[in-house]
Design an enzyme around this catalytic site. Structure first.
Site, PDB file in Angstrom:
ATOM      1  CB  ALA A  61       8.040 -17.148  41.496  1.00  0.00           C
ATOM      2  N   GLY A 106       3.971 -14.943  44.876  1.00  0.00           N
ATOM      3  CA  GLY A 106       4.172 -15.943  45.784  1.00  0.00           C
ATOM      4  C   GLY A 106       4.448 -15.442  47.219  1.00  0.00           C
ATOM      5  CD  GLU A 109       0.267 -17.328  45.078  1.00  0.00           C
ATOM      6  OE1 GLU A 109      -0.626 -17.876  44.471  1.00  0.00           O
ATOM      7  OE2 GLU A 109       1.453 -17.226  44.589  1.00  0.00           O
ATOM      8  CD  GLU A 129       0.854 -14.175  40.840  1.00  0.00           C
ATOM      9  OE1 GLU A 129       1.354 -14.875  41.785  1.00  0.00           O
ATOM     10  OE2 GLU A 129       0.191 -13.390  40.849  1.00  0.00           O
TER      11      GLU A 129
END
Length: 255
Positions: A61, A106, A109, A129
């Site tokens: 991110a 991300g 993901e 994270e």
């Protein structure tokens, strides 16, 4: 544009292009959702590649953007974030992630949203994270555990450590490791092969597996049975069976 969709040989490539690290800011997330939905609708797209370029898939991110958000802002944004990734996961066609360099947070993901993952031998994947005092928020706690099992998922999520390509292959996080220069072409070859297959049967197979994983075995068998019977109404089924009877297995050509 930070994300584009290009089509070649019935394969659509959703390409992240936000140098230097393809950080997944709000604009990228929203564009991913738009292009995933477009790829799902377009008849000229029969398989999809997720690609970040030769150097990096996506390093996570946009932390500076996230740092500026308070709880109220993230309550609103977190749903849109998950919906963007879910749109990729629900593309009703085969999807392969071509992973080069970093696929972190991300980025990891996003790779988890694919049906198949081909990684460069220099790739590194992970969910860091926890090092920010957070947890994965774009599906990582759910898709990672379903893919590699809860214990391995907890190891990666609890520690935030990065996994090199060979370990990722060993634990099932990726499906194939190839030289970095070959990642995209091998992904394209995989996607192009499936793009020549029966589109409705491939959709049925994907939805049966994915939906079945979310429910009990009896409901999953019902999903499978309904799709299986429904395919008997398709031209692809007629074409495939006729070719088998007249020419032998594996020779059918599908439109």
């Amino acid at each position: 544009m930070t994300v584009t969709l290009e089509v070649r040989d019935s394969v659509g490539t959703i390409r992240l292009d936000r140098p230097p690290m393809n950080a997944l800011d709000v604009a990228v997330q929203d564009r991913l959702r738009e292009l995933a939905e477009e790829a799902g609708r377009r008849d000229d797209v029969r398989a999809v590649i997720l690609y970040g370029g030769e150097k990096v898939f996506a390093a996570g991110a946009d932390i500076k953007e996230m740092q500026a958000m308070d709880h109220t802002a993230m309550v609103v944004r977190s749903r849109a974030l998950q919906e963007s990734f879910t749109a990729v996961a629900r593309i009703p066609k085969p999807v392969v992630a071509a992973v080069t360099g970093y696929a972190l947070g991300g980025g990891c993901e996003l790779a988890l949203c694919a049906d198949f993952r081909i990684a460069a031998d220099n790739a590194k994947l992970g969910q860091p994270e926890i090092l920010l005092g957070l947890i994965p928020g774009a599906g990582g706690t759910q898709r990672l555990a379903r893919l590699v099992g809860p214990s391995r998922a907890k190891d990666l999520i609890f520690t935030g450590r990065q996994v090199k390509a060979e370990e990722a292959l060993a634990i099932g996080l990726v499906d194939r490791v190839v030289p970095a220069a070959e990642v995209y072409e091998q992904a394209h070859a995989w996607a192009a092969r499936l793009a020549r297959g029966p589109a409705l049967a491939l959709r049925a197979a994907k939805e049966s597996v994915d939906a079945g994983l979310e429910t009990d075995i009896d409901t999953g068998l019902t999903i499978e049975r309904n799709w299986f019977a429904g395919l008997f109404a398709t031209e692809d089924r007629e074409r495939g069976m006729r070719s088998f009877v007249e020419e032998g297995p594996g020779k059918a050509e599908f439109l």
